[in-house]
Design a protein around this motif. Structure first.
Motif, PDB file in Angstrom:
ATOM      1  N   GLU A  98       0.821  -1.206   0.000  1.00 33.71           N
ATOM      2  CA  GLU A  98       0.000   0.000   0.000  1.00 33.71           C
ATOM      3  C   GLU A  98       0.858   1.260   0.000  1.00 33.71           C
ATOM      4  N   ASP A  99       1.978   1.239   0.730  1.00 34.21           N
ATOM      5  CA  ASP A  99       2.895   2.384   0.733  1.00 34.21           C
ATOM      6  C   ASP A  99       3.494   2.607  -0.652  1.00 34.21           C
ATOM      7  N   HIS A 100       3.881   1.516  -1.301  1.00 33.68           N
ATOM      8  CA  HIS A 100       4.452   1.627  -2.650  1.00 33.68           C
ATOM      9  C   HIS A 100       3.416   2.143  -3.635  1.00 33.68           C
ATOM     10  N   LEU A 101       2.188   1.689  -3.496  1.00 39.01           N
ATOM     11  CA  LEU A 101       1.118   2.140  -4.371  1.00 39.01           C
ATOM     12  C   LEU A 101       0.866   3.634  -4.176  1.00 39.01           C
ATOM     13  N   LYS A 102       0.856   4.083  -2.926  1.00 42.25           N
ATOM     14  CA  LYS A 102       0.660   5.507  -2.628  1.00 42.25           C
ATOM     15  C   LYS A 102       1.803   6.330  -3.216  1.00 42.25           C
ATOM     16  N   THR A 103       3.031   5.866  -3.030  1.00 37.14           N
ATOM     17  CA  THR A 103       4.194   6.574  -3.565  1.00 37.14           C
ATOM     18  C   THR A 103       4.139   6.651  -5.081  1.00 37.14           C
ATOM     19  N   LYS A 104       3.762   5.543  -5.712  1.00 40.92           N
ATOM     20  CA  LYS A 104       3.642   5.521  -7.170  1.00 40.92           C
ATOM     21  C   LYS A 104       2.632   6.560  -7.640  1.00 40.92           C
ATOM     22  N   ASN A 105       1.480   6.612  -6.975  1.00 39.14           N
ATOM     23  CA  ASN A 105       0.451   7.576  -7.358  1.00 39.14           C
ATOM     24  C   ASN A 105       0.908   9.011  -7.152  1.00 39.14           C
ATOM     25  N   GLU A 106       1.641   9.265  -6.071  1.00 39.14           N
ATOM     26  CA  GLU A 106       2.173  10.604  -5.830  1.00 39.14           C
ATOM     27  C   GLU A 106       3.174  10.990  -6.916  1.00 39.14           C
ATOM     28  N   LEU A 107       4.040  10.056  -7.290  1.00 42.74           N
ATOM     29  CA  LEU A 107       5.020  10.332  -8.344  1.00 42.74           C
ATOM     30  C   LEU A 107       4.339  10.594  -9.680  1.00 42.74           C
ATOM     31  N   LEU A 108       3.306   9.831  -9.968  1.00 41.36           N
ATOM     32  CA  LEU A 108       2.571  10.047 -11.217  1.00 41.36           C
ATOM     33  C   LEU A 108       1.918  11.426 -11.231  1.00 41.36           C
ATOM     34  N   GLU A 109       1.363  11.833 -10.107  1.00 37.63           N
ATOM     35  CA  GLU A 109       0.747  13.157 -10.013  1.00 37.63           C
ATOM     36  C   GLU A 109       1.791  14.252 -10.207  1.00 37.63           C
ATOM     37  N   GLU A 110       2.961  14.101  -9.579  1.00 40.12           N
ATOM     38  CA  GLU A 110       4.035  15.083  -9.746  1.00 40.12           C
ATOM     39  C   GLU A 110       4.476  15.165 -11.207  1.00 40.12           C
ATOM     40  N   ARG A 111       4.599  14.018 -11.839  1.00 39.60           N
ATOM     41  CA  ARG A 111       5.010  14.015 -13.253  1.00 39.60           C
ATOM     42  C   ARG A 111       3.960  14.663 -14.132  1.00 39.60           C
ATOM     43  N   TYR A 112       2.704  14.414 -13.830  1.00 37.84           N
ATOM     44  CA  TYR A 112       1.638  15.036 -14.605  1.00 37.84           C
ATOM     45  C   TYR A 112       1.711  16.554 -14.460  1.00 37.84           C
ATOM     46  N   GLU A 113       1.889  17.031 -13.224  1.00 37.39           N
ATOM     47  CA  GLU A 113       2.000  18.471 -12.992  1.00 37.39           C
ATOM     48  C   GLU A 113       3.198  19.047 -13.735  1.00 37.39           C
TER      49      GLU A 113
END
Length: 135
Positions: A98-113
């Motif tokens: 779950e931590d890895h999934l959260k981190t992945k989603n945060e990284l994807l959001e940062e990349r999108y921004e």
């Protein structure tokens, strides 16, 4: 990790109860319970069905005691003991997942921004270039 634990974790990831998995396999809920508690062995046919349901190789469900290990010595096919996991290990693994999934989603959001920022910069540079060409 035992066959039953693998089945249970995949079932829980889908959010399914034992009754849902039983219906998918065409077996009873008590049969699923016995599979997950390793009281019954998994048949190859059911492993194939599970593989299709969970999108994994059917061999995933069976314990592997042969580890193909090639080193500079050239040794291979070393027999190793299967690792066993306890409930606390499973909870830890779930937490890590779950931590890895959260981190992945945060990284994807940062990349999108960042992509949005870069697109804006490209448009500004195009406009600046167009103005320079007019001069």
């Amino acid at each position: 990790m035992t066959t039953g634990t693998k089945i249970r974790l995949l079932r829980e990831q889908k959010g399914w109860g034992q009754d849902v998995l039983a219906a998918e396999l065409g077996i009873s809920q008590p049969a699923i319970s016995k599979l997950e508690s390793d009281q019954n062995k998994l048949s190859w046919d059911n492993a194939v069905k599970l593989g299709e349901l969970f999108e994994v190789d059917p061999e995933y469900f069976f314990e592997t005691k042969v580890f193909n290990h090639n080193t500079n010595t050239g040794e291979g096919n070393q027999v190793i003991s299967p690792q066993t996991y306890h409930e606390s290990d499973i909870e830890l693994l779930k937490s890590i997942y779950e931590d890895h999934l959260k981190t992945k989603n945060e990284l994807l959001e940062e990349r999108y921004e960042r992509i949005v920022e870069l697109k804006k910069q490209v448009e500004e540079l195009k406009a600046e270039l167009a103005n320079l060409k007019k001069v």
